[in-house]
Design an enzyme around this catalytic site. Structure first.
Site, PDB file in Angstrom:
ATOM      1  N   CYS A 154       0.815  -1.222   0.000  1.00 28.87           N
ATOM      2  CA  CYS A 154       0.000   0.000   0.000  1.00 28.87           C
ATOM      3  C   CYS A 154       0.847   1.270   0.000  1.00 28.87           C
ATOM      4  CB  CYS A 154      -0.949  -0.010   1.191  1.00 28.87           C
ATOM      5  SG  CYS A 154      -2.123  -1.365   1.055  1.00 28.87           S
ATOM      6  N   ASN A 205     -10.088  -0.264  -0.762  1.00 26.55           N
ATOM      7  CA  ASN A 205      -8.631  -0.151  -0.711  1.00 26.55           C
ATOM      8  C   ASN A 205      -8.054  -0.709  -2.013  1.00 26.55           C
ATOM      9  OD1 ASN A 205      -5.900  -0.417  -0.257  1.00 26.55           O
ATOM     10  ND2 ASN A 205      -6.106  -1.322   1.779  1.00 26.55           N
ATOM     11  N   HIS A 239      -3.384   7.093   2.370  1.00 31.29           N
ATOM     12  CA  HIS A 239      -3.781   5.811   1.795  1.00 31.29           C
ATOM     13  C   HIS A 239      -5.176   5.470   2.317  1.00 31.29           C
ATOM     14  CE1 HIS A 239      -3.939   1.696   0.659  1.00 31.29           C
ATOM     15  NE2 HIS A 239      -3.778   1.232   1.895  1.00 31.29           N
TER      16      HIS A 239
HETATM   17  O1  UT7 Z   1      -3.886  -1.230   3.397  1.00 34.33           O
HETATM   18  C1  UT7 Z   1      -2.970  -2.087   3.975  1.00 34.33           C
HETATM   19  C2  UT7 Z   1      -2.975  -1.993   5.418  1.00 34.33           C
HETATM   20  N1  UT7 Z   1      -4.200  -2.504   5.962  1.00 34.33           N
HETATM   21  C3  UT7 Z   1      -4.906  -1.833   6.840  1.00 34.33           C
HETATM   22  O2  UT7 Z   1      -4.537  -0.726   7.172  1.00 34.33           O
HETATM   23  C4  UT7 Z   1      -6.104  -2.495   7.434  1.00 34.33           C
HETATM   24  C5  UT7 Z   1      -6.067  -2.397   8.938  1.00 34.33           C
HETATM   25  N2  UT7 Z   1      -7.146  -3.106   9.618  1.00 34.33           N
HETATM   26  C6  UT7 Z   1      -8.457  -2.777   9.486  1.00 34.33           C
HETATM   27  O3  UT7 Z   1      -8.832  -1.912   8.725  1.00 34.33           O
HETATM   28  C7  UT7 Z   1      -9.458  -3.492  10.368  1.00 34.33           C
HETATM   29  O4  UT7 Z   1      -8.740  -4.215  11.337  1.00 34.33           O
HETATM   30  C8  UT7 Z   1     -10.412  -4.453   9.616  1.00 34.33           C
HETATM   31  C9  UT7 Z   1     -11.373  -3.653   8.769  1.00 34.33           C
HETATM   32  C10 UT7 Z   1      -9.600  -5.393   8.748  1.00 34.33           C
HETATM   33  C11 UT7 Z   1     -11.236  -5.246  10.624  1.00 34.33           C
HETATM   34  O5  UT7 Z   1     -11.921  -4.366  11.502  1.00 34.33           O
HETATM   35  P1  UT7 Z   1     -11.815  -4.554  13.080  1.00 34.33           P
HETATM   36  O6  UT7 Z   1     -12.664  -3.524  13.677  1.00 34.33           O
HETATM   37  O7  UT7 Z   1     -10.358  -4.541  13.446  1.00 34.33           O
HETATM   38  O8  UT7 Z   1     -12.470  -5.959  13.286  1.00 34.33           O
HETATM   39  P2  UT7 Z   1     -11.854  -7.270  13.928  1.00 34.33           P
HETATM   40  O9  UT7 Z   1     -10.952  -7.954  12.962  1.00 34.33           O
HETATM   41  O10 UT7 Z   1     -11.309  -6.961  15.276  1.00 34.33           O
HETATM   42  O11 UT7 Z   1     -13.152  -8.126  14.105  1.00 34.33           O
HETATM   43  C12 UT7 Z   1     -14.237  -7.725  14.957  1.00 34.33           C
HETATM   44  C13 UT7 Z   1     -15.355  -8.745  14.846  1.00 34.33           C
HETATM   45  C14 UT7 Z   1     -14.878 -10.184  14.930  1.00 34.33           C
HETATM   46  O12 UT7 Z   1     -15.877 -10.905  15.602  1.00 34.33           O
HETATM   47  P3  UT7 Z   1     -15.730 -11.245  17.178  1.00 34.33           P
HETATM   48  O13 UT7 Z   1     -14.451 -12.023  17.285  1.00 34.33           O
HETATM   49  O14 UT7 Z   1     -15.691  -9.929  17.861  1.00 34.33           O
HETATM   50  O15 UT7 Z   1     -16.967 -12.049  17.427  1.00 34.33           O
HETATM   51  C15 UT7 Z   1     -14.806 -10.627  13.505  1.00 34.33           C
HETATM   52  O16 UT7 Z   1     -14.966 -12.020  13.349  1.00 34.33           O
HETATM   53  O17 UT7 Z   1     -15.959  -8.605  13.561  1.00 34.33           O
HETATM   54  C16 UT7 Z   1     -15.967  -9.884  12.888  1.00 34.33           C
HETATM   55  N3  UT7 Z   1     -15.809  -9.645  11.471  1.00 34.33           N
HETATM   56  C17 UT7 Z   1     -16.838  -9.391  10.638  1.00 34.33           C
HETATM   57  N4  UT7 Z   1     -18.158  -9.311  10.842  1.00 34.33           N
HETATM   58  C18 UT7 Z   1     -18.950  -9.018   9.784  1.00 34.33           C
HETATM   59  C19 UT7 Z   1     -14.657  -9.612  10.740  1.00 34.33           C
HETATM   60  N5  UT7 Z   1     -14.930  -9.328   9.464  1.00 34.33           N
HETATM   61  C20 UT7 Z   1     -16.265  -9.200   9.376  1.00 34.33           C
HETATM   62  C21 UT7 Z   1     -17.144  -8.916   8.298  1.00 34.33           C
HETATM   63  N6  UT7 Z   1     -18.467  -8.840   8.566  1.00 34.33           N
HETATM   64  N7  UT7 Z   1     -16.701  -8.700   7.049  1.00 34.33           N
END
Ligand code: UT7
Length: 329
Positions: A116, A286, A256
């Protein structure tokens, strides 16, 4: 002091027609529109469809239009630096394919892989060739067909990424505009959080790796999120400080587009009002190396000559950094 300044004399973006909405994704994986909007800010993203269509085809559109717009002849292009993690093929470089498809007969080109952060690395590299006086017309491209490396059964990643491409033309000028400074960083310790397991020399592709879906992006989002906010805030602050700029001297920050919450957290960290921050993640998701040039393209009409603009990115590697440019037209 460089012999010349590397001015951006044109910018152009291109995104494919096909739209993948959050509602579409609801039919594909266990997710919902509300979760995607509130956690990422994304509403839809574009996907490149069509047999054999690749990253270079998006670049042909973006760079072809850029040359028309700037009225620069194809044979005058000296160099193409192409930031991508989704080259048409592992070998040869997509820059070479682009030069051939577009008829950039006198240009040499190479790909640059910094995930990225690809575009900010590439514009820094391209600018050096202008500043030394070695070349006069350099094209810097950021383009990715992320849909080729995304697992549309993995809800953690398939909701985030999209396809797109953007490009800028760099030319020498004696005016105090263009590329001014950059702070670029990398830390390989971050490789465990964002990677593609198979398809490289460590784990070549086999039927087993394909069955295990190891040709697709893996991301452990939370640590990447934290590192992204901290990393971008720190380099932008350092860049402003060493160039004697306060936040009021900066007209725009082009971050980004990985997550709207990351963008807001960076804006908060820098105490920068959101009005100065470009955001189009809701439309394109993204697009990896393409997010920054796509924003530059969409905000081009708002930029004024002399505006201080900071580009900042964070991505797989980890790679991150910030670039200061002064808008030239
Ligand atoms: O560009 C390159 C660099 N990348 C980035 O900068 C991305 C950085 N990370 C992020 O943007 C975020 O971490 C994500 C968007 C990838 C994820 O968001 P988050 O708020 O960090 O969610 P999480 O991974 O902590 O997951 C929270 C909950 C989980 O459920 P539990 O364990 O709390 O029950 C996940 O299983 O949300 C669940 N979850 C979803 N639910 C519905 C994960 N993905 C999804 C989804 N739909 N698509």
């Amino acid at each position: 002091m460089p012999d010349f300044n590397a001015a951006i004399t044109g910018v152009q973006g291109w995104v494919p027609e096909h739209v993948l909405t959050n509602k579409d994704l609801e039919q594909m994986v266990d997710t919902n529109d509300e979760w995607i909007r509130s956690r990422t800010g994304i509403v839809e993203r574009r996907l490149l469809k069509g047999e054999g269509k690749a990253t270079s085809d998006m670049a042909v559109e973006a760079v072809g239009r850029l040359l028309e717009k700037t009225k620069v002849a194809k044979e005058d292009i000296d160099l193409v630096v192409f930031a991508t993690v989704t080259p048409d093929m592992v070998m040869p470089d997509t820059a070479n394919t682009l030069c051939d498809k577009l008829g950039l007969k006198n240009a040499f080109g190479f790909d640059l892989k910094a995930a990225c952060s690809g575009f900010i690395y590439a514009i820094t590299v391209g600018s050096q060739f202008i500043q030394t006086g070695m070349y006069k017309k350099v094209i810097v491209v950021g383009g990715d067909k992320m849909s080729s490396i995304i697992d549309y059964e993995d809800r953690a990643t398939c909701i985030i990424f999209g396809d797109g491409c953007g490009a800028v033309l760099l030319e020498p000028t004696q005016e105090e505009v263009g590329f001014r400074d950059a702070i670029l960083k990398s830390d390989g310790a971050g490789r465990e959080y964002l990677y593609i397991k198979a398809g490289g020399s460590k784990v070549p592709t086999t039927p087993e790796t394909a069955l295990a879906r190891e040709q697709y992006v893996f991301q452990d989002g939370r640590p990447v999120f934290k590192a992204a906010v901290k990393g971008m805030c720190s380099v932008v602050e350092e860049l402003m400080q060493r160039n004697g700029l306060t936040k009021d001297d900066v007209a725009w920050v082009i971050p980004h587009q990985a997550n709207q919450r990351i963008i807001k957290a960076v804006a908060n960290g820098l105490k920068m009002p959101m009005e100065k921050i470009t955001v189009n993640i809701h439309k394109y998701g993204n697009t990896t190396a393409a997010t920054i040039p796509l924003c530059m393209w969409e905000w081009e009409d708002k930029f004024k000559k002399g505006d201080n603009i900071i580009l900042t990115a964070f991505g797989g590697g980890f790679t991150w950094g910030a670039v200061l440019i002064k808008w030239g037209y």
